[in-house]
Structures are given as C-alpha cells and as structure tokens.
Write a protein that holds these residues in place. Sequence first.
Motif, PDB file in Angstrom:
ATOM      1  N   THR A  70      30.661  23.130  74.341  1.00 22.61           N
ATOM      2  CA  THR A  70      29.634  24.171  74.507  1.00 22.61           C
ATOM      3  C   THR A  70      28.256  23.709  74.050  1.00 22.61           C
ATOM      4  O   THR A  70      27.255  24.369  74.342  1.00 22.61           O
ATOM      5  CB  THR A  70      30.015  25.431  73.714  1.00 22.61           C
ATOM      6  N   ALA A  71      28.183  22.594  73.319  1.00 26.50           N
ATOM      7  CA  ALA A  71      26.923  22.185  72.702  1.00 26.50           C
ATOM      8  C   ALA A  71      25.957  21.542  73.688  1.00 26.50           C
ATOM      9  O   ALA A  71      24.741  21.614  73.503  1.00 26.50           O
ATOM     10  CB  ALA A  71      27.198  21.213  71.551  1.00 26.50           C
ATOM     11  N   VAL A  72      26.475  20.890  74.721  1.00 34.67           N
ATOM     12  CA  VAL A  72      25.625  20.218  75.709  1.00 34.67           C
ATOM     13  C   VAL A  72      26.179  20.498  77.097  1.00 34.67           C
ATOM     14  O   VAL A  72      27.298  21.006  77.246  1.00 34.67           O
ATOM     15  CB  VAL A  72      25.571  18.692  75.467  1.00 34.67           C
ATOM     16  N   GLN A 125      31.183  16.333  70.714  1.00 36.38           N
ATOM     17  CA  GLN A 125      29.958  17.079  70.983  1.00 36.38           C
ATOM     18  C   GLN A 125      29.077  17.254  69.738  1.00 36.38           C
ATOM     19  O   GLN A 125      27.851  17.413  69.849  1.00 36.38           O
ATOM     20  CB  GLN A 125      30.283  18.454  71.560  1.00 36.38           C
ATOM     21  N   ASP A 126      29.679  17.205  68.549  1.00 38.08           N
ATOM     22  CA  ASP A 126      28.900  17.379  67.320  1.00 38.08           C
ATOM     23  C   ASP A 126      28.134  16.123  66.933  1.00 38.08           C
ATOM     24  O   ASP A 126      27.353  16.148  65.975  1.00 38.08           O
ATOM     25  CB  ASP A 126      29.819  17.776  66.160  1.00 38.08           C
ATOM     26  N   ASN A 129      22.869  14.414  70.046  1.00 34.74           N
ATOM     27  CA  ASN A 129      21.721  15.279  69.807  1.00 34.74           C
ATOM     28  C   ASN A 129      20.870  15.408  71.061  1.00 34.74           C
ATOM     29  O   ASN A 129      20.547  14.392  71.697  1.00 34.74           O
ATOM     30  CB  ASN A 129      20.855  14.706  68.679  1.00 34.74           C
ATOM     31  N   ARG A 282      22.901  16.805  60.306  1.00 35.17           N
ATOM     32  CA  ARG A 282      22.777  17.119  61.727  1.00 35.17           C
ATOM     33  C   ARG A 282      21.518  17.935  61.992  1.00 35.17           C
ATOM     34  O   ARG A 282      20.805  17.719  62.977  1.00 35.17           O
ATOM     35  CB  ARG A 282      24.019  17.886  62.202  1.00 35.17           C
ATOM     36  N   GLN A 286      18.229  16.583  64.451  1.00 40.11           N
ATOM     37  CA  GLN A 286      17.614  17.276  65.583  1.00 40.11           C
ATOM     38  C   GLN A 286      16.172  17.666  65.288  1.00 40.11           C
ATOM     39  O   GLN A 286      15.311  17.594  66.170  1.00 40.11           O
ATOM     40  CB  GLN A 286      18.469  18.480  65.959  1.00 40.11           C
TER      41      GLN A 286
END
Length: 339
Positions: A70-72, A125-126, A129, A282, A286
């Motif tokens: 879901t992050a990218v 996904q974590d 960035n 993290r 970003q």
Amino acid sequence: MDGQKRNYLAGTPSGALERRSAIISLGPLEVLVRITHSGVCGTDAHDRTANCGLGHEGVGLVERIGSEVTAVHVGQRVGCSFQTHSCGCCPECITGYRHYCHRSVGQKYGAEEHGTFCDYAVRHQDYVNPIPDALESKHAAPLVCAGITVYEALLAANTQSRDRVGVFGLGGLGHLAVMYAKAMGCAVSVFSGSAAKEEDAKKLGADEFHVVNKMKKAPAVHNVNVLILCGGDITDIGLFIPLLARRGRIVPVVIQTKPLKIPYMEFILPGHQLISSLGATRENEQEALRFAARHNLQPWTQEFPMTEAGLTSAFAALDDGSIRYRAVLSKELGNEFSV
C-alpha cells in the motif's frame, strides 16, 4: 522480506529485462524496482572484495508490487538505500531507529541482500522511499544515502539556524553537509586539507574556508557549534577542539575501523559532546528528500553509463580522487549491464 535468497545483480542482456521481470517472485509486501540510476559511494569501493551486492544509492521505477503493498504504486519513482529489513519489534525499531536494530540487515551483512548496481532490486515496501517530483534522479541517487546521512547527523546534533556548522572534509558527504546546513539557515565553515577546494566551498554556500593539516591542531576559531566530520581516517578528536565553541557537538559520519582518541579534561570541561549518527530514521529519510526538493539542493554529480565499463571508470575516478563530488551510474547514458 520473505526469506528467499535473491541476487538480481548485473548480468542481464539487453532485451531480456522484461522476461527477467516476469519471473521474479514477490512476497505480499515486496516491491520490484527497475533501477535507472545508482550513486557510487566510497563504501562500494571498500566493499569490492566483501562478497556482497554493491550499490546502495539506487533510484528507479516501481515495476510490480506484492498483493498487500500500500505504500507505493506501480510507476512511482523510489529510492533504495543500504538497509533492507530489521526485526520491527525491538525498542530501536518501535521508536523509529530501525537502523540501529541488532537484526538490521543491509547491503553488506546478509546473504539475502543485493545492491543497486543492477537492473532490478526487490525491497520490502517499508524500505523504499518516494522521490519528490522536483528531484532529478541523478541528484536523488546520492541523496538516498549520503544526503540522508548528513541530514540525520545535523538533526542528531539538534542543529539550529543560529548555529555555525563546521564541515571537516569537502568530499561526497561534506559537500552535501554544506548544502543542507546552509539551507537550514546556519553559518557554515569548511575545513579541508586541500586549499584548491576553497572556490568549490564558496560556490556551495560556505561562509568560511580553512585549510587544515590533520597532523597538527586545527586553527583556533572557537566558534563552531556543530562539527560534522566527513573526512576519512580520523583518529584524534583533540585535533578539532580548537574549532569548537563552548558546548560544541561533534558528529563523525565516516566509516573507519581505527579507534578514536579523546583528550579527557580538554573535552569535558567545555561541555563538548561526541554524537554517533549513522543512517537515519524512516521519517528523516523521507524528510531529507523532501527538504532537498523544497530547497533545490543538487549534489554535484559526475555521471557514468550503467555498464561494466562505466562502473570500472567510476571506481577508477573514486580511487584517484578526481570525482567532484558524487559518481552516479545512469541507464540514460548506456544500456543495461551485459555479460
């Protein structure tokens, strides 16, 4: 990570990338990134014989995602740095400092890992960035690791706009430290062993430039609140005490195996601090990229084609010190790695 051992490094003939992409399996939370640019760091030069995947400043496009990502999203531009996973549940991880996790795994330390001198990289996904639209990929690549490193160091020292920041060593890390500190509103002093770099320092935004012989004490300026040590082989903190204002903070960001010598009373009585900082949270990874985009920070880069010959040339330039100040491999200058 799903625990499978992967190594998708250089060696994909031109025209076979789509076939390679189709057969790479992804875990539910994994992302397949098609690398377009990768910074070439001094650490890569040191690790050439370390039996690990090289490259940790990768930028590319998300080509496929796992079923629960879901992050990218597909087509998004992202950066891949040295860390690929941590335990996620220790005190360091749950407070955001996962790069200090005792089970942290990066490009050098795990059999599963691969770098970014490649056609494709697989990441959880974590550990990717998003790259802001305002950053060109050739500029974003060095920021993914080197830029993030100096940004975190400045935050670790609680740097304020009223501070004077000293940068020792005007190289790949140092020139980015000057950019970030100046954009934060700080006065910046550069300390270098090379008088020839004074013009570069001033173009980067430095207010002062001093030539330092590492074998002798630094000039007694006594006005540096935060000193970022970016030069290599630093063994005696006492050499830098004459630079510091009272309660000065020193943050080394170089990788070395030699021990540090610290003069006790000379260091303690003025209230100086030595602060360790390596990698970034993290959140700060970003934010460092967004900050660079907002302030139009552009690393000084020299591009090489992302080919075997290009990589050989980049390493040679790193070895002889001719890079000003970051080498970047680019697919835009050459075809994919070939056998």
